[in-house]
Design an enzyme around this catalytic site. Structure first.
Site, PDB file in Angstrom:
ATOM      1  N   GLN A  79       0.815  -1.206   0.000  1.00 49.29           N
ATOM      2  CA  GLN A  79       0.000   0.000   0.000  1.00 49.29           C
ATOM      3  C   GLN A  79       0.855   1.265   0.000  1.00 49.29           C
ATOM      4  O   GLN A  79       1.906   1.301   0.631  1.00 49.29           O
ATOM      5  CB  GLN A  79      -0.909   0.046   1.242  1.00 49.29           C
ATOM      6  CG  GLN A  79      -2.335  -0.430   1.002  1.00 49.29           C
ATOM      7  CD  GLN A  79      -2.439  -1.926   1.003  1.00 49.29           C
ATOM      8  OE1 GLN A  79      -1.738  -2.583   1.753  1.00 49.29           O
ATOM      9  NE2 GLN A  79      -3.298  -2.473   0.172  1.00 49.29           N
ATOM     10  N   ASN A 125     -10.555  -9.513  -0.664  1.00 54.83           N
ATOM     11  CA  ASN A 125      -9.343 -10.120  -0.131  1.00 54.83           C
ATOM     12  C   ASN A 125      -9.658 -11.560   0.255  1.00 54.83           C
ATOM     13  O   ASN A 125     -10.778 -11.861   0.686  1.00 54.83           O
ATOM     14  CB  ASN A 125      -8.863  -9.356   1.101  1.00 54.83           C
ATOM     15  CG  ASN A 125      -8.534  -7.902   0.792  1.00 54.83           C
ATOM     16  OD1 ASN A 125      -7.431  -7.559   0.420  1.00 54.83           O
ATOM     17  ND2 ASN A 125      -9.538  -7.037   0.945  1.00 54.83           N
ATOM     18  N   ASN A 173      -2.641  -2.398   9.132  1.00 53.61           N
ATOM     19  CA  ASN A 173      -1.233  -2.236   9.495  1.00 53.61           C
ATOM     20  C   ASN A 173      -0.712  -0.870   9.079  1.00 53.61           C
ATOM     21  O   ASN A 173       0.095  -0.258   9.792  1.00 53.61           O
ATOM     22  CB  ASN A 173      -0.390  -3.336   8.855  1.00 53.61           C
ATOM     23  CG  ASN A 173      -0.527  -4.657   9.578  1.00 53.61           C
ATOM     24  OD1 ASN A 173      -0.788  -4.695  10.772  1.00 53.61           O
ATOM     25  ND2 ASN A 173      -0.360  -5.750   8.855  1.00 53.61           N
ATOM     26  N   CYS A 230      -6.540   0.051   5.581  1.00 47.26           N
ATOM     27  CA  CYS A 230      -5.308  -0.730   5.716  1.00 47.26           C
ATOM     28  C   CYS A 230      -4.941  -0.713   7.192  1.00 47.26           C
ATOM     29  O   CYS A 230      -4.478   0.302   7.707  1.00 47.26           O
ATOM     30  CB  CYS A 230      -4.186  -0.141   4.865  1.00 47.26           C
ATOM     31  SG  CYS A 230      -2.611  -1.022   5.042  1.00 47.26           S
ATOM     32  N   ASN A 268      -3.465   0.668  -3.493  1.00 45.55           N
ATOM     33  CA  ASN A 268      -2.809  -0.624  -3.658  1.00 45.55           C
ATOM     34  C   ASN A 268      -1.664  -0.534  -4.655  1.00 45.55           C
ATOM     35  O   ASN A 268      -1.530   0.451  -5.389  1.00 45.55           O
ATOM     36  CB  ASN A 268      -3.827  -1.677  -4.128  1.00 45.55           C
ATOM     37  CG  ASN A 268      -4.938  -1.891  -3.131  1.00 45.55           C
ATOM     38  OD1 ASN A 268      -4.684  -2.021  -1.940  1.00 45.55           O
ATOM     39  ND2 ASN A 268      -6.174  -1.920  -3.613  1.00 45.55           N
ATOM     40  N   CYS A 299      -1.360  -8.655   6.775  1.00 46.94           N
ATOM     41  CA  CYS A 299      -2.509  -7.814   6.419  1.00 46.94           C
ATOM     42  C   CYS A 299      -3.359  -7.621   7.665  1.00 46.94           C
ATOM     43  O   CYS A 299      -3.959  -8.569   8.174  1.00 46.94           O
ATOM     44  CB  CYS A 299      -3.327  -8.463   5.310  1.00 46.94           C
ATOM     45  SG  CYS A 299      -4.824  -7.543   4.871  1.00 46.94           S
ATOM     46  N   GLY A 300      -3.414  -6.393   8.155  1.00 45.52           N
ATOM     47  CA  GLY A 300      -4.128  -6.115   9.397  1.00 45.52           C
ATOM     48  C   GLY A 300      -5.615  -6.354   9.302  1.00 45.52           C
ATOM     49  O   GLY A 300      -6.226  -6.941  10.207  1.00 45.52           O
ATOM     50  N   GLU A 337      -4.369 -10.235  -1.204  1.00 44.17           N
ATOM     51  CA  GLU A 337      -5.047  -8.943  -1.135  1.00 44.17           C
ATOM     52  C   GLU A 337      -5.476  -8.485  -2.516  1.00 44.17           C
ATOM     53  O   GLU A 337      -4.695  -8.552  -3.470  1.00 44.17           O
ATOM     54  CB  GLU A 337      -4.122  -7.874  -0.540  1.00 44.17           C
ATOM     55  CG  GLU A 337      -3.903  -7.987   0.959  1.00 44.17           C
ATOM     56  CD  GLU A 337      -3.225  -6.748   1.510  1.00 44.17           C
ATOM     57  OE1 GLU A 337      -3.799  -5.641   1.372  1.00 44.17           O
ATOM     58  OE2 GLU A 337      -2.127  -6.869   2.063  1.00 44.17           O
ATOM     59  N   ASN A 376     -12.763  -3.051   4.084  1.00 43.14           N
ATOM     60  CA  ASN A 376     -12.735  -3.609   2.745  1.00 43.14           C
ATOM     61  C   ASN A 376     -13.227  -5.061   2.825  1.00 43.14           C
ATOM     62  O   ASN A 376     -13.240  -5.658   3.892  1.00 43.14           O
ATOM     63  CB  ASN A 376     -11.339  -3.504   2.104  1.00 43.14           C
ATOM     64  CG  ASN A 376     -10.234  -3.842   3.065  1.00 43.14           C
ATOM     65  OD1 ASN A 376     -10.362  -4.724   3.899  1.00 43.14           O
ATOM     66  ND2 ASN A 376      -9.123  -3.145   2.955  1.00 43.14           N
TER      67      ASN A 376
END
Length: 236
Positions: A7, A153, A36, A34, A25, A180-181, A171, A120
């Protein structure tokens, strides 16, 4: 030197809170969230502002973060969405089990998929062994399935024990990712919905572990480390 990223995050001034964020992205498409990345920005701004609490605006909602120690950041992601039109799907289906077929490396069929939106859209499959599944093959097929008008995702998850889930994540717009958080949050919620876990769980990625806690109001809290890699200049 080439660094690369999942990202790109643009930090914008905001009169009411610490900053506003925009996420892009690696393929240039925009992302609503996002996890993280938000934690990293909170850590970055906390050093600049000498604050332990940072509030950030995103198109999916406002996210509050706390700096707990030198490099541990906890963010309150909010409440997950689980209705079919909130994911979104293109038709009314039971989001706890989408009955999507995937195949392991031995071509054995597996049917499932729990849909969660945490800023998302995510689909999570709980399997016996994640190493038996090729996420590079499965991920793009589901990401681009017509069932998901905004793509999605994809997470393949394995319940190691009552305190730990191992995952592999594809993702949308970025491909295979090592952490990916929002996928960690979606996996925790999906595990809770399916009765595999209660309110706390660690999610294990290739690069480390994120701790997820779902509070009594169903707010998702994500905690984990951040790392400084390099400061670079980019001409735009």
């Amino acid at each position: 030197n080439y660094i690369g990223c999942d990202q790109l995050i643009l930090i914008k001034k905001n009169r009411k809170i610490d900053a506003g964020l925009e996420f892009y992205n690696s393929d240039g498409s925009e992302s609503g969230a996002c996890g993280n990345g938000t934690r990293c920005v909170a850590y970055f701004l906390s050093k600049e502002n000498n604050q332990k609490e940072i509030e950030l605006w995103t198109s999916s909602g406002t996210i509050k973060s706390k700096i707990l120690s030198k490099n541990i950041v906890e963010s309150e992601i909010g409440i997950a969405k689980t209705k079919w039109n909130e994911i979104p799907l293109n038709k009314n289906l039971d989001t706890t089990n989408l009955n999507i077929k995937i195949f392991d490396k031995n071509n054995k069929e597996f049917i499932g998929g729990t849909a969660i939106n945490v800023g998302n859209p995510h689909v999570v499959f709980f399997v016996e062994n994640i190493e038996n599944f090729n996420i590079k093959k499965i991920g793009p097929l589901i990401e681009n399935n017509k069932l998901f008008p905004e793509k999605c995702n994809v997470t393949i998850a394995e319940l190691k024990n009552k305190n730990l889930i191992a995952v592999k994540v594809w993702e949308r717009g970025a491909g295979l990712t090592r952490a990916c958080g929002t996928a960690a949050c979606a996996t925790a919620v999906a595990g809770n919905i399916n009765g595999y876990i209660k309110e706390k769980i660690d999610i294990e990625f290739e690069l480390g572990i994120l701790s997820i806690f779902i509070d009594e109001k169903n707010n998702i809290h994500m905690k984990g480390p951040v790392s400084e890699i390099k400061e670079i200049d980019i001409k735009l």
